[in-house]
Design an enzyme around this catalytic site. Structure first.
Site, short mmCIF file in Angstrom:
data_model
loop_
_atom_site.label_atom_id
_atom_site.label_comp_id
_atom_site.label_asym_id
_atom_site.label_seq_id
_atom_site.Cartn_x
_atom_site.Cartn_y
_atom_site.Cartn_z
CE LYS A 77 -4.21 -2.03 1.93
NZ LYS A 77 -5.19 -1.85 3.18
CD GLU A 89 -7.48 16.79 -0.03
OE1 GLU A 89 -8.66 16.74 -0.19
OE2 GLU A 89 -7.14 17.90 0.25
CG ASP A 114 -8.55 0.69 3.12
OD1 ASP A 114 -9.21 -0.02 2.76
OD2 ASP A 114 -7.24 0.53 3.18
N GLY A 140 -1.33 2.26 12.67
CA GLY A 140 -0.68 1.55 11.56
C GLY A 140 -1.35 2.00 10.33
CB ALA A 142 -6.51 0.29 9.46
NE ARG A 163 2.29 -3.54 20.26
CZ ARG A 163 2.32 -4.73 19.84
NH1 ARG A 163 1.86 -5.64 20.25
NH2 ARG A 163 2.67 -4.67 18.47
N GLY A 255 -16.48 -3.50 11.33
CA GLY A 255 -15.55 -3.71 10.37
C GLY A 255 -15.99 -3.99 8.87
P1 NDP Z 1 -0.57 -2.69 10.80
O1 NDP Z 1 0.18 -3.99 10.56
O2 NDP Z 1 -0.23 -1.44 9.93
O3 NDP Z 1 -0.57 -1.92 12.13
C1 NDP Z 1 -1.11 -2.88 13.13
C2 NDP Z 1 -1.42 -1.79 14.46
O4 NDP Z 1 -1.96 -2.92 15.51
C3 NDP Z 1 -0.46 -1.21 15.07
O5 NDP Z 1 -0.75 -0.10 15.53
C4 NDP Z 1 0.17 -2.00 16.07
O6 NDP Z 1 0.73 -1.73 17.36
C5 NDP Z 1 -1.05 -2.34 16.73
N1 NDP Z 1 -1.12 -3.88 17.48
C6 NDP Z 1 -0.79 -5.08 16.84
N2 NDP Z 1 -0.75 -6.10 18.03
C7 NDP Z 1 -1.07 -5.44 18.97
C8 NDP Z 1 -1.44 -5.92 20.37
N3 NDP Z 1 -1.35 -7.00 20.64
N4 NDP Z 1 -1.94 -4.78 21.26
C9 NDP Z 1 -2.01 -3.64 20.95
N5 NDP Z 1 -1.77 -3.00 19.78
C10 NDP Z 1 -1.46 -4.08 18.49
O7 NDP Z 1 -2.11 -3.03 10.21
P2 NDP Z 1 -3.25 -2.33 9.56
O8 NDP Z 1 -3.39 -0.91 10.18
O9 NDP Z 1 -2.92 -2.45 8.35
O10 NDP Z 1 -4.39 -3.24 9.93
C11 NDP Z 1 -5.13 -3.31 11.04
C12 NDP Z 1 -6.59 -3.85 10.80
O11 NDP Z 1 -7.09 -3.31 10.06
C13 NDP Z 1 -6.31 -5.39 10.24
O12 NDP Z 1 -7.29 -6.39 10.99
C14 NDP Z 1 -7.07 -5.25 8.88
O13 NDP Z 1 -7.60 -6.34 8.28
C15 NDP Z 1 -8.12 -4.01 9.08
N6 NDP Z 1 -8.59 -3.48 7.81
C16 NDP Z 1 -9.66 -3.28 7.78
C17 NDP Z 1 -10.39 -2.76 6.71
C18 NDP Z 1 -11.86 -2.50 6.34
O14 NDP Z 1 -12.25 -2.27 5.37
N7 NDP Z 1 -12.54 -3.06 7.30
C19 NDP Z 1 -9.30 -1.95 5.75
C20 NDP Z 1 -8.03 -1.86 6.08
C21 NDP Z 1 -7.58 -2.77 7.20
P3 NDP Z 1 2.36 -1.27 17.27
O15 NDP Z 1 2.69 0.10 16.32
O16 NDP Z 1 2.69 -1.28 18.74
O17 NDP Z 1 3.11 -2.64 16.76
#
Ligand code: NDP
Length: 291
Positions: A77, A89, A114, A140, A142, A163, A255
Site C-alpha cells: 500500500k 488527496e 479505506d 498502523g 488502517a 502500544r 468493520g
Molecule cells: P498494521 O500492521 O499497519 O498496524 C497494526 C497496528 O496494530 C499497530 O498500531 C500495532 O501497534 C497494533 N497492534 C498489533 N498487535 C497489538 C497488540 N497485541 N496490542 C496492541 N496493539 C497491537 O495493520 P493495519 O493497520 O494495516 O491493519 C489493522 C487491521 O485493520 C487489520 O485487521 C486489517 O485487516 C484491518 N483493515 C480493515 C479494513 C476494512 O475495510 N474493514 C481496511 C483496512 C484494514 P504497534 O505499533 O505497537 O506494533
C-alpha cells in the site's frame, strides 16, 4: 452488457485486479464480481500474488495490459506510490494506496478508499460525528487512512493511542496542521478505560482478525449512554471489543460495513455506477463462511 457480449461484439471486458502478498483468503474479487454482474458491468477481476521485489514490474504490467483499475493490499500500500502518476488527496495525506483508477493518457491514479469507506459509514450513521472527540487505537495503515479521512473532513479532535507510543506520535505529527482538526497522541500503557460520553472510539489495531477470542486492553465504564464504538476488524463482525462496548451501552459499527463501503467507492470510481451494498455484504459473508 455481459462478458460474452463484450467478448463477441466489443468493446472487450475491462480488467481489474487485486495485488498483494499473500492474497489467498482475500474475498475482494468475489465481492466485486458479484457487484459487477448486478450492475451489468462486463469487468473481469483477478487476484494476483505479487512479491515485493516484483511490484514495479507489476505496475508496468497493469499499464501494458490496460487494466482499468486495481486494488492494492498488504504489503504494497505504501511501496506502490513511487510507481503511480498521481495521488488523490486521501492517498497523499494517508501515505497509502489501496485502489488504483485510470486517468487520462494511460495514467494511474492512486486512491485510498479505506479511510473514505470508514468515514462514509461513520458519517451516515452518526449525524453529529463532527461534535465528538474521536479516539483511535492503533497507529498502523488502517489508523493512518482513517485519521487522514477524519482530518480531511475537519473532525473536531482525533486522539491516536498506540502500544508503541512513538508510532502514535509520528502519525499525529504528520496529520497536524492539515486542517483545523486537533490531532494528538497518547500512550497506551495498561488498560485504557473509556470513561466519558460523547466519544467515538475506533479499534484500528490488527488484533482480532479471524480470532473471536482476541481482546485488546480497553475497558468501558458502566453507565455510559452516548458512546459510538467502531471496529476495523471485519471477521468476526462481532469482535470482543464491540461486544464489550455493546454491553456498556455503546452503539457499534463493525468493520464489515467499512470493507463493503471501501469496495463500493472503488467500484464507483471504476464504473461511475453505484453498486448494491447489501449484495456486496452478502458476498463477503458467503466468502468468509467457506474460509
Ligand atoms: P498494521 O500492521 O499497519 O498496524 C497494526 C497496528 O496494530 C499497530 O498500531 C500495532 O501497534 C497494533 N497492534 C498489533 N498487535 C497489538 C497488540 N497485541 N496490542 C496492541 N496493539 C497491537 O495493520 P493495519 O493497520 O494495516 O491493519 C489493522 C487491521 O485493520 C487489520 O485487521 C486489517 O485487516 C484491518 N483493515 C480493515 C479494513 C476494512 O475495510 N474493514 C481496511 C483496512 C484494514 P504497534 O505499533 O505497537 O506494533
Amino acid at each position: 452488457m455481459d462478458t460474452l457480449t463484450a467478448l463477441m461484439n466489443g468493446p472487450l471486458s475491462p480488467l481489474y485486479c487485486c495485488i498483494g502478498d499473500p492474497v489467498v483468503g482475500n474475498p475482494t474479487q468475489y465481492m466485486v464480481e458479484e457487484a459487477f454482474t448486478a450492475l451489468g458491468h462486463p469487468g473481469r477481476y483477478l487476484t494476483i500474488e505479487i512479491p515485493a521485489k516484483d511490484l514495479k514490474d507489476a505496475v508496468k504490467a497493469i499499464r501494458t495490459l490496460s487494466f482499468a483499475g486495481a486494488n492494492v493490499t498488504a504489503p504494497h500500500k505504501e511501496a506502490i506510490i513511487p510507481y503511480l502518476d498521481t495521488l488523490t488527496e486521501s492517498a497523499r495525506v494517508s501515505g497509502a494506496v489501496n485502489c488504483i483508477t485510470r486517468g487520462s493518457g494511460n495514467t494511474l491514479i492512486g486512491d485510498n478508499t479505506d479511510g473514505k469507506g470508514f468515514f462514509r459509514t461513520l458519517a451516515s450513521s452518526v449525524p453529529d460525528w463532527k461534535e465528538r472527540t474521536i479516539l483511535i487505537f492503533g497507529a498502523g495503515g488502517a489508523s493512518g487512512a482513517i485519521t487522514a479521512s477524519l482530518v480531511l473532513a475537519e473532525a473536531k479532535e482525533v486522539v491516536i493511542i498506540n502500544r508503541t507510543a512513538e508510532k502514535a506520535q509520528n502519525l499525529a505529527t504528520r496529520m497536524q496542521g492539515i486542517s483545523r482538526t486537533r490531532v494528538r497522541a497518547k500512550a497506551w500503557n495498561g488498560t485504557y478505560t473509556i470513561d466519558e460520553d460523547r466519544l467515538i472510539v475506533v479499534h484500528a489495531t490488527s488484533v482480532g482478525l479471524f480470532d473471536e477470542r482476541a481482546v485488546i486492553d480497553v475497558a468501558f465504564k458502566r453507565g455510559l449512554t452516548d458512546v459510538i464504538a467502531c471496529d476495523v476488524v471485519f471477521n468476526p463482525t462481532k469482535t470482543q471489543f464491540l461486544s464489550l462496548a455493546e454491553e456498556a451501552g455503546a452503539v457499534t459499527l463493525d468493520g464489515l460495513g467499512m470493507l463493503v463501503e471501501q469496495g463500493a467507492i472503488a467500484i464507483e470510481g471504476w464504473t461511475h455506477k453505484s453498486p448494491d451494498r447489501l449484495l456486496m455484504q452478502n458476498a463477503l459473508e458467503h466468502a468468509f463462511s467457506i474460509r
